[in-house]
Design a protein around this motif. Sequence first.
Motif, mmCIF file in Angstrom:
data_model
loop_
_atom_site.group_PDB
_atom_site.id
_atom_site.type_symbol
_atom_site.label_atom_id
_atom_site.label_comp_id
_atom_site.label_asym_id
_atom_site.label_seq_id
_atom_site.Cartn_x
_atom_site.Cartn_y
_atom_site.Cartn_z
ATOM 1 N N UNK A 29 2.267 -47.345 -46.211
ATOM 2 C CA UNK A 29 2.194 -46.481 -47.385
ATOM 3 C C UNK A 29 3.542 -45.818 -47.651
ATOM 4 N N UNK A 30 4.277 -45.543 -46.599
ATOM 5 C CA UNK A 30 5.578 -44.896 -46.752
ATOM 6 C C UNK A 30 6.541 -45.783 -47.535
ATOM 7 N N UNK A 31 6.352 -47.096 -47.422
ATOM 8 C CA UNK A 31 7.210 -48.040 -48.138
ATOM 9 C C UNK A 31 6.733 -48.275 -49.566
ATOM 10 N N UNK A 32 5.605 -47.640 -49.948
ATOM 11 C CA UNK A 32 5.079 -47.811 -51.289
ATOM 12 C C UNK A 32 5.850 -47.016 -52.323
ATOM 13 N N UNK A 33 5.568 -47.311 -53.585
ATOM 14 C CA UNK A 33 6.294 -46.690 -54.684
ATOM 15 C C UNK A 33 5.926 -45.220 -54.851
ATOM 16 N N UNK A 34 6.945 -44.414 -55.077
ATOM 17 C CA UNK A 34 6.736 -43.017 -55.456
ATOM 18 C C UNK A 34 6.668 -42.950 -56.978
ATOM 19 N N UNK A 37 11.308 -43.707 -60.230
ATOM 20 C CA UNK A 37 11.717 -45.120 -60.313
ATOM 21 C C UNK A 37 12.792 -45.471 -59.294
ATOM 22 N N UNK A 38 12.544 -46.557 -58.554
ATOM 23 C CA UNK A 38 13.521 -47.040 -57.585
ATOM 24 C C UNK A 38 13.434 -46.403 -56.220
ATOM 25 N N UNK A 39 12.595 -45.410 -56.057
ATOM 26 C CA UNK A 39 12.455 -44.731 -54.771
ATOM 27 C C UNK A 39 11.064 -44.956 -54.188
ATOM 28 N N UNK A 40 11.026 -45.269 -52.901
ATOM 29 C CA UNK A 40 9.770 -45.312 -52.161
ATOM 30 C C UNK A 40 9.426 -43.890 -51.699
ATOM 31 N N UNK A 41 8.238 -43.761 -51.109
ATOM 32 C CA UNK A 41 7.894 -42.464 -50.515
ATOM 33 C C UNK A 41 8.880 -42.118 -49.399
ATOM 34 N N UNK A 42 9.380 -43.133 -48.714
ATOM 35 C CA UNK A 42 10.378 -42.894 -47.670
ATOM 36 C C UNK A 42 11.657 -42.293 -48.223
ATOM 37 N N UNK A 43 12.058 -42.733 -49.414
ATOM 38 C CA UNK A 43 13.235 -42.132 -50.047
ATOM 39 C C UNK A 43 13.008 -40.645 -50.335
ATOM 40 N N UNK A 44 11.799 -40.320 -50.784
ATOM 41 C CA UNK A 44 11.492 -38.922 -51.098
ATOM 42 C C UNK A 44 11.617 -38.057 -49.848
ATOM 43 N N UNK A 139 5.691 -37.855 -54.481
ATOM 44 C CA UNK A 139 5.255 -38.748 -53.399
ATOM 45 C C UNK A 139 4.103 -39.660 -53.824
ATOM 46 N N UNK A 140 3.387 -39.279 -54.887
ATOM 47 C CA UNK A 140 2.303 -40.125 -55.388
ATOM 48 C C UNK A 140 1.209 -40.304 -54.334
ATOM 49 N N UNK A 141 0.773 -39.151 -53.791
ATOM 50 C CA UNK A 141 -0.274 -39.194 -52.764
ATOM 51 C C UNK A 141 -1.433 -38.257 -53.112
ATOM 52 N N UNK A 207 10.606 -31.352 -67.045
ATOM 53 C CA UNK A 207 11.149 -31.939 -65.816
ATOM 54 C C UNK A 207 11.190 -33.459 -65.860
ATOM 55 N N UNK A 208 10.754 -34.057 -66.968
ATOM 56 C CA UNK A 208 10.775 -35.519 -67.076
ATOM 57 C C UNK A 208 9.809 -36.197 -66.140
ATOM 58 N N UNK A 209 8.624 -35.598 -65.981
ATOM 59 C CA UNK A 209 7.640 -36.123 -65.037
ATOM 60 C C UNK A 209 6.268 -36.220 -65.687
ATOM 61 N N UNK A 210 5.348 -36.818 -64.976
ATOM 62 C CA UNK A 210 3.964 -36.855 -65.411
ATOM 63 C C UNK A 210 3.804 -37.485 -66.778
#
Length: 229
Positions: A29-34, A37-44, A139-141, A207-210
């Motif tokens: 899951x850590x390697x999944x998309x956050x 754009x371009x960042x995984x949860x691990x990047x976050x 993190x999209x969790x 914030x350019x989100x959601x």
Amino acid sequence: MTDHVHDLRSVREATDRLLTAAAKLDNAALAGESHLPGWTRGHILAHLARNADALVNVLEGRPMYESGEARDADIERDAGRPLVEQLEDVRNSADRFQAVAEVPQDWSRTVELRNGVTDLAANVPFRRLVEVELHHVDLNIGYGLDDLPEEFTGREIAFLADRWAGRPEVPATALTATDGRTWRTGTAGDPVVSVSGPAAGLLAWLAGRGDKGASLTTAGGALPALPAL
């Protein structure tokens, strides 16, 4: 006036919430998309750890990051680590930030952040709170903008509204949340555009989100396009 003691307590509470939620993930899951754009949860998580250390640098009078390239390289280097290492790094770096921020110091002094941006030292804890809360959402969790504490949402809307104040590409805009709170942003003068909706929707747009404005209603013109953060 900013209450850095209150904000430091909020940072600790927000960090605990994030760590508790992230601990339920696994390495896959850590390697999944956050949501970034371009960042995984691990990047976050890697970014959160390195940001805490960067704000220690700020409070201790050193450059926030060695360079933009070094910042990006550190995040990329750390993004692929196993979950247990990520959580330990976020926790330990957060503890380092808290320890430095709890040392008696002149909170009225001016400190330098990235790209020549300056601010009062007393505002640094809130800046850290912004990183923790918004990146928890990223993190999209399951933690969304609607889950953010009401006080935080209002303060971050005010901060971002002030950030876009005076920008010639942003028309004078009045902001109204459904709970009655109001702000304004954009160029000086009487507002030509009114934007209203739930506070979470206003924050998402600023914030350019959601939903980036899908839950908002405008009058006097289209929803203004904002510069990238």
